[in-house]
Scaffold this active site. Structure first.
Site, short mmCIF file in Angstrom:
data_model
loop_
_atom_site.label_atom_id
_atom_site.label_comp_id
_atom_site.label_asym_id
_atom_site.label_seq_id
_atom_site.Cartn_x
_atom_site.Cartn_y
_atom_site.Cartn_z
N ASP A 23 -19.42 -73.44 46.78
CA ASP A 23 -20.18 -72.36 47.44
C ASP A 23 -19.73 -70.94 47.05
OD1 ASP A 23 -21.21 -74.62 48.57
OD2 ASP A 23 -20.61 -74.16 50.62
N LYS A 128 -26.30 -78.27 48.79
CA LYS A 128 -25.86 -79.09 49.93
C LYS A 128 -26.30 -78.44 51.24
CE LYS A 128 -21.01 -77.53 50.41
NZ LYS A 128 -21.29 -76.55 51.41
N VAL A 156 -15.08 -71.43 48.54
CA VAL A 156 -15.02 -70.84 49.88
C VAL A 156 -15.87 -71.64 50.87
CG1 VAL A 156 -14.62 -68.54 48.96
CG2 VAL A 156 -16.98 -69.26 49.37
N THR A 157 -15.49 -71.55 52.13
CA THR A 157 -14.22 -71.05 52.63
C THR A 157 -13.25 -72.22 52.80
OG1 THR A 157 -14.89 -71.19 54.97
CG2 THR A 157 -15.28 -69.10 53.84
N CYS A 161 -16.08 -75.27 54.28
CA CYS A 161 -16.73 -76.18 53.32
C CYS A 161 -15.76 -76.83 52.34
CB CYS A 161 -17.85 -75.45 52.60
SG CYS A 161 -19.22 -75.08 53.71
N GLN A 201 2.26 -84.73 55.43
CA GLN A 201 2.31 -86.20 55.61
C GLN A 201 2.15 -86.93 54.27
OE1 GLN A 201 0.23 -87.58 59.29
NE2 GLN A 201 -0.65 -85.53 59.30
#
Ligand code: TIU
Length: 221
Positions: A23, A128, A156-157, A161, A201
């Site tokens: 984007d 999208k 972005v951002t 997204c 993790q």
């Protein structure tokens, strides 16, 4: 190839890896678009353009596959849920006429990818309707047809997204790396938190690295 990444090195095969730029549109980066109608200071996002341009050029030069996404709705708004259109009661809603044409509508000037990062022939461009690049787009099938297993993300951002798309990709089995200097948020603290949570993790969602680390890996081959 191996990239010096966090939380540990990231291995990828160029032929099986795509660079996915999310984007990078005028609607988010320039005044008068969707980002601004949501009340954001869009100037923050421009800062990543030079690094993203350099990464894109390096990836093209190496012969890597590039995917560009645009957050874009159909002119009749049939793919825009009212809940999305009305959220936050913005001054201009998706589909209304702004300074760069209709807000977040496919084909409008504001909906184009910024000039510096414009797609070239042979690159994949995905419109999208949601935040994630895999929702209602056919992107997974397109990548599978090409044997892609690894994705490098910018755009972005970061926490909206980009993070949504990375999580979707992670659930579909892709090994993902976020290019730290090729992504930005309207909220610096959110970017920092998203980068941290992606690689925590043991790379629960994916790896993170500066674009220079990927370019160095490409150079050493
Ligand atoms: N508002 C915001 O941060 N992002 C979006 O609405 N879309 C994307 O992130 N592309």
């Amino acid at each position: 190839m191996q990239v010096q990444a966090r939380p540990f090195p990231y291995e990828f095969d160029l032929a099986k890896t795509a660079l996915v730029l999310i984007d990078m549109q005028r609607d988010f980066i320039e005044p008068g678009g969707f980002g601004e109608t949501l009340g954001n200071d869009v100037a923050l996002l421009e800062a990543i353009v030079p690094a993203t341009q350099k990464m894109l050029q390096g990836w093209r030069d190496a012969g890597g596959l590039v995917v560009h996404t645009r957050e874009a709705h159909k002119a009749d708004l049939s793919d825009c849920p009212p809940a999305k259109r009305n959220r936050g009661n913005p001054s201009l809603r998706i589909g209304d006429v702004g300074n760069m044409g209709r807000i977040l509508i496919a084909g409008e000037p504001g909906n184009q990818i910024i000039e510096a990062l414009a797609p070239v022939a042979g690159e994949i461009v995905i419109d999208k309707p949601g935040k994630g690049a895999f929702y209602a787009t056919g992107l997974h099938e397109t990548l599978q047809q090409r044997g892609i297993t690894h994705l490098l993300f910018g755009g972005v951002t970061t926490e909206v997204c980009v993070q949504t798309s990375m999580r979707e990709a992670n659930d579909r089995g892709y090994d993902c790396l976020l290019l730290e200097d090729c992504t930005e948020s309207y909220f610096p603290a959110f970017k920092a938190a998203a980068v941290d949570m992606i690689r925590a993790q043991g790379a629960i969602v994916g790896w993170t690295a500066p674009s220079g680390a990927v370019l160095a890996a490409l150079d050493s081959h």
